[in-house]
Design an enzyme around this catalytic site. Sequence first.
Site, PDB file in Angstrom:
ATOM      1  N   TYR A 149      11.265  20.582 -60.419  1.00  0.00           N
ATOM      2  CA  TYR A 149      11.936  19.526 -61.313  1.00  0.00           C
ATOM      3  C   TYR A 149      11.810  19.972 -62.849  1.00  0.00           C
ATOM      4  O   TYR A 149      12.912  19.665 -63.464  1.00  0.00           O
ATOM      5  CB  TYR A 149      10.781  18.065 -61.168  1.00  0.00           C
ATOM      6  CG  TYR A 149      11.450  17.049 -62.404  1.00  0.00           C
ATOM      7  CD1 TYR A 149      12.404  16.286 -61.679  1.00  0.00           C
ATOM      8  CD2 TYR A 149      10.612  16.901 -63.444  1.00  0.00           C
ATOM      9  CE1 TYR A 149      12.914  15.342 -62.605  1.00  0.00           C
ATOM     10  CE2 TYR A 149      10.900  15.968 -64.254  1.00  0.00           C
ATOM     11  CZ  TYR A 149      12.169  15.087 -63.877  1.00  0.00           C
ATOM     12  OH  TYR A 149      12.549  14.026 -64.766  1.00  0.00           O
ATOM     13  N   LYS A 153      15.097  20.490 -64.907  1.00  0.00           N
ATOM     14  CA  LYS A 153      15.666  19.672 -66.102  1.00  0.00           C
ATOM     15  C   LYS A 153      15.823  20.709 -67.209  1.00  0.00           C
ATOM     16  O   LYS A 153      16.590  20.221 -68.002  1.00  0.00           O
ATOM     17  CB  LYS A 153      14.386  18.780 -66.212  1.00  0.00           C
ATOM     18  CG  LYS A 153      14.483  17.678 -65.047  1.00  0.00           C
ATOM     19  CD  LYS A 153      15.449  16.612 -65.096  1.00  0.00           C
ATOM     20  CE  LYS A 153      15.386  15.563 -66.444  1.00  0.00           C
ATOM     21  NZ  LYS A 153      16.438  14.633 -66.306  1.00  0.00           N
TER      22      LYS A 153
END
Length: 387
Positions: A149, A153
């Site tokens: 993640y 991101k």
Amino acid sequence: MEVQKTHNTFLITGGAGYFGFRLACALLESSSSVILFDVNPPLQELPKGMTFIQADIRDFAQVDGALHGVDCVFHVASYGMSGREQLNAKLIEEVNIQGTENILKACVAHSIPRLIYTSTFNVIFGGQEIQNGDETLPYLPLHLHPDHYSRTKSIAEMTVLKANNSVFKTSSGVLRTCALRPAGIYGPGEQRHLPRIVRYIEKGIFRFVYGAPESLVEFVHVDNLVAAHLLAAEALTEQKQHCAAGQAYFVSDGRPVNNFEFFRPLVEGLGYSFPNVRLPLWLIYFFAFLTELIHNLVGQVYNFQPLLTRTEVYKTGVTHYFSLRKAREELGYEPAEYDLQDVVQWFRDRGHGKKRSRSTFGKLILDLVVVIAFGAVLLSWLPVVGH
């Protein structure tokens, strides 16, 4: 005095989620049209002026069709922030990287002048201690991110900021972009982190804390985050000299606090005792590592919810907080003060704070038995691999 509404059309990816819907309601106060773009329908009834498009951000055709006639995009949608979602690398990359590329491509194709990207502290933080950091800090090298993640991101944010000043294909003008890096979001009705914490409290799992008592982290109330997004959208306009174009901003309540002390009012407000046992950070990290390893082995058969992932251990137990100076000076952001009392009341109004049921306790025992069983198998298998 009634606020004069503009004719701007705003689109929010992930708009059916907790923050996205709250942002949409705030936008409706000054705009006549807000579109929620999400793969899941909203739980709330839509007010006048708000519409919902059920679509997948990974599909460019669906994105392209939804963005026609839009004046400003808030790109909030993401996947893999916490829990077992963090362990689905393929879907994380498809949503966070491919989805962002689709949004940017459609913005240029439809001459949409503004895009505000909801990023994260994690583009900078990967377990190292940071005190009062600012936006001059470099991105954490991609290979040092402990989870997919955070890595995706970071890639997405860099892509968004690089796309600033992209020239439109069918008209004059350029796309202007910026990114907001929020701390952990809280507020009444938050559906990702707080219910999970309350479940742990009610199941009796929250019996210890970990890390140094002086470690500090940050949070941001949902309404402060909404305010920051509205200010960022204004700061991309000609009236504000496009001052936010190509920029990133940290956003929080501006009050660093020990992670567990922050949640003390929630624990005690629901009628439970705050734990007085403190464990070392390395021990919890090792447990999280084993849990992730076990999940990778058996997740296809038994997709249990890890108590903690390695990234969550870092985020809750290692000091990292950031300056709001840039957001204050360039956006005019000034966070309001909030506490957890409205969160406590929200849970109490829904029957929480009572003694857990047998079925809930039984499910907890089942989860623990499965984890322990596979942990025993794993530990017995590891020495064999070493020969």
